[in-house]
Design an enzyme around this catalytic site. Structure first.
Site, PDB file in Angstrom:
ATOM      1  N   TYR A 226       0.855  -1.181   0.000  1.00  0.00           N
ATOM      2  CA  TYR A 226       0.000   0.000   0.000  1.00  0.00           C
ATOM      3  C   TYR A 226       0.894   1.235   0.000  1.00  0.00           C
ATOM      4  O   TYR A 226       1.866   1.307   0.762  1.00  0.00           O
ATOM      5  CB  TYR A 226      -0.868   0.009   1.270  1.00  0.00           C
TER       6      TYR A 226
ATOM      7  N   GLU B 224      -3.133   7.644  -4.327  1.00  0.00           N
ATOM      8  CA  GLU B 224      -3.060   6.376  -3.599  1.00  0.00           C
ATOM      9  C   GLU B 224      -2.951   5.223  -4.575  1.00  0.00           C
ATOM     10  O   GLU B 224      -3.680   5.181  -5.571  1.00  0.00           O
ATOM     11  CB  GLU B 224      -4.314   6.220  -2.746  1.00  0.00           C
TER      12      GLU B 224
END
Lengths: 374, 295
Positions: free
Chosen positions: A98, A186
């Site tokens: 992530y 992101e």
């Protein structure tokens, strides 16, 4: 402005971040050509802005042309009615991580967050194991320094080969975040492939609307989701959210509008739409009411307490809107602020009964909505 | 007394020749604010409301002593204007523009922290010490809102501030100084950073914060109370209690993500340190009374 995955990935790719081989299609006739380029297995990904696509069945892994056709038919079909489908090569994944860049408002810095455990459950991880999400802040004037990127990847425990490549990707993410005036960039998941390459598995990119004047032109045609009222509000720059209740809100100021929303729910009422026509939009009463009338509601509640957004100007707009649009439902007004007296006189002259207390106005709107329902 | 601005504060106005600058400078002066000069590049030699205009802040400072800069320039030019004031050594700046790019607000706050300066804004009406002086765009003549008194008010909102402050005044109170920190996701000054000033101000008997969902400013206030650095009564009103999760209602700052920054979280944090949270705007005034705060 929230970009679609395919738009974000195009920008990633242009900036040197690897993305899977893919094709974007807009209808079934383009499917075959896309599959020929991408190959199998592949993933069909509906390009919608809402989250939770996987759980909603909007991302489908397929192995054969038949499977692909079936999934594409379903996604383009009447249930989902999606406009664009990304056909993407399935990547051989060794690990999912992530990575995100955003702003730390307190420190007034850019914030890079990375976790070795990416994927769908990142929010759970953030709550249960916050220590597994590593953070580093950087000055927006300088960017993310290579030593900071290196520091975070070694802290996460990656080996030497992955670390070097990954650090590079993180630096590129920070650069792109700065260049695009992003609120959020992101990548979740960010794949480490079995070959040791770092590939963006998804892309979430939100561009600051206030910086649009100095940003590249984004293809906006496909960003407007929702119904006609929502699209019109967006085009006018009027904040608008559609709900399913009874009372249409036409208020001024985000704080006051959310407070009126709270008070309506406290009184046992429900909200049909949130609409805010204060600030730069205070002269747009006619447009605001036009949008409100497109939403099925039982009553329209107007609450303002403006300073620069003068009460008399807003009242004038409201009177004008009523004259032109002839609303088919009751309107409750509570207009206060600069030149309140003139506003009151004007509203009364046009047969309205202006109120001056927010709670009283909310109660009246809730009562009218109930009356209309029974 | 007051915080940030009083009758002695000498104010330079950036963008004074513009429509907004001209209009609000006049009202700042009519309240009693000492506006000493203005700055608009290209307009040196002109006057506005009998005050001289200069090309740059630096040039203005060669002729005047200035305590604070009021910035009335469009959002896309705001960062440069604030940095100009800070570079010239001015330690108090108010900027009201709505629509400053996010990354610009970050750099404004960063620079202010580095300079040890207090920048207020953007996306705000500014700062007002009622019946004394103001920097910003308050209709100070509305008596049911802008009345002098003992309650310090800090707010993220515009119209909600009028709503809540009117309820404070309704209960016989007035305002010592009202600071609009602004509705941007990155305000240049945060609530908690102003608490020390209100603590030190003898005329402030209690503080009211008008917050909303999103961000962590209210939680930081709770931390400051917890640490013992702020001991006066504090009442908060927070908009967005019933906001559905994941919806962006209005301000860019007002985003709830993963439960963090929700009004429920903020209420929990504030009540844990004995601060009082009003459910409705009207309760704010009533709570101050119940707490025995002197008007």
């Amino acid at each position: 402005m929230k970009l679609h995955e395919y738009q974000a990935k195009t920008l990633f790719s242009e900036h040197g971040i690897l993305i899977p081989n893919s094709r974007l299609i807009v209808d079934l006739t383009e499917l075959e050509d896309a599959l020929a380029v991408v190959g199998f297995p592949c993933v069909l990904k509906a390009q919608v802005l809402s989250g939770g696509r996987g759980k909603a069945g909007l991302i489908v892994f397929v192995r054969t042309p038949a499977e692909a056709r079936e999934a594409a038919e379903r996604l383009f079909g009447p249930t989902h009615r999606i406009g664009r489908l990304l056909i993407e090569q399935a990547v051989d994944i060794a690990q999912e991580i992530y990575a995100a860049v955003t702003i730390d408002a307190t420190l007034a810095k850019g914030l890079l967050m990375v976790s070795a455990e990416g994927g769908v459950d990142i929010e759970t991880l953030a709550v249960e194991h916050p220590e597994k999400i590593h953070r580093v802040t950087f000055d927006l004037r300088d960017g993310l320094a290579p030593y900071q990127a290196t520091g975070i990847v070694y802290a996460l425990g990656f080996d030497k080969n992955v670390s070097r490549t990954l650090a590079n990707v993180l630096i590129k993410m920070a650069e792109l975040f700065m260049r695009l005036d992003a609120e959020l960039l992101e990548i979740n998941p960010l794949f480490i492939t079995t070959e040791g390459k770092i590939v963006a598995g998804d892309g979430k990119l939100i561009i600051d609307d206030n910086a649009r004047f100095r940003q590249v032109e984004f293809d906006e045609e496909f960003l407007e989701e929702g119904d006609e009222a929502a699209r019109e509000a967006h085009a006018e720059g009027i904040p608008f959210i559609r709900f399913t209740g009874d009372i249409g809100l036409m208020c001024a100021g985000a704080g006051l509008t959310t407070t009126v929303y709270d008070l309506i729910l406290d009184e046992g009422g429900t909200v049909a739409n949130y609409l805010e026509f204060g600030g730069p939009n205070y002269k747009k009463a006619v447009k605001a009411m036009e949008i409100c009338l497109k939403v099925p509601s039982k009553v329209i509640l107007i609450v303002t307490f403006g300073t620069i957004a003068r009460a008399d100007v807003m009242a004038e707009g409201i009177v004008d809107a009523i004259k032109r649009l002839k609303p088919d439902r009751p309107i409750v007004t509570c207009i206060r602020g600069t030149n309140e007296q003139e506003a009151t006189t004007l509203l009364e002259a046009h047969g309205l009964t202006p109120l001056f207390d927010t709670e009283e106005a909310v109660k009246k709107a809730v009562a009218l909505a109930k009356e209309a329902t029974s | 007394m007051s915080i940030f601005i009083d009758a002695t504060t000498r104010v330079l106005v950036q963008g004074m020749t513009g429509q907004e600058g001209r209009f609000w400078s006049e009202h700042m002066m009519s309240l009693g604010t000492q506006v000493v000069c203005g700055v608009t590049p290209g307009k040196a030699g002109e006057t506005v409301h009998d005050r001289p205009i200069y090309h740059t802040v630096e040039q203005a400072l060669r002729h005047h002593t200035v305590d604070a800069a009021m910035v009335f320039v469009p959002p896309r030019l705001t960062k440069d204007a604030v940095l100009e004031a800070l570079a010239a050594g001015i330690k108090k700046v108010v900027t009201i523009a709505d629509g400053i790019p996010l990354h610009d607000t970050v750099i404004i706050r960063q620079k202010a922290l580095e300079c040890g300066a207090r920048v207020i804004g953007g996306n705000t009406s500014g700062v007002i010490t009622p019946e004394v002086a103001m920097m910003g765009s308050f209709p100070h003549w509305i008596e049911r809102v802008y009345k002098k008194g003992t309650i310090g008010v800090m707010t993220r909102s515009g119209s909600l501030t009028n709503e809540v402050t009117a309820m404070i005044v309704e209960q016989g109170y007035g305002v010592s100084t009202l600071v609009g920190v602004g509705g941007d996701p990155v305000p240049a000054t945060r609530f908690a950073e102003l608490l020390a000033d209100y603590q030190a101000d003898d005329d402030t008997h209690a503080v009211v914060i008008i917050g909303e969902l999103g961000g962590t400013m209210e939680e930081e206030v709770a931390d400051t109370i917890q640490s013992g650095r702020f001991t006066k009564p504090l009442v908060a009103f927070l908009g967005g209690r019933n906001a559905p999760k994941g919806q962006k209602m209005g301000h860019a700052g007002a985003i709830i993500t993963g439960g963090k920054g929700s009004v429920a979280d903020k209420i929990k944090a504030l009540e844990a340190v004995d601060a009082h949270v009003a459910k409705r705007p009207r309760e704010v005034g009533l709570l101050l009374k119940q707490l025995g705060v002197k008007p």
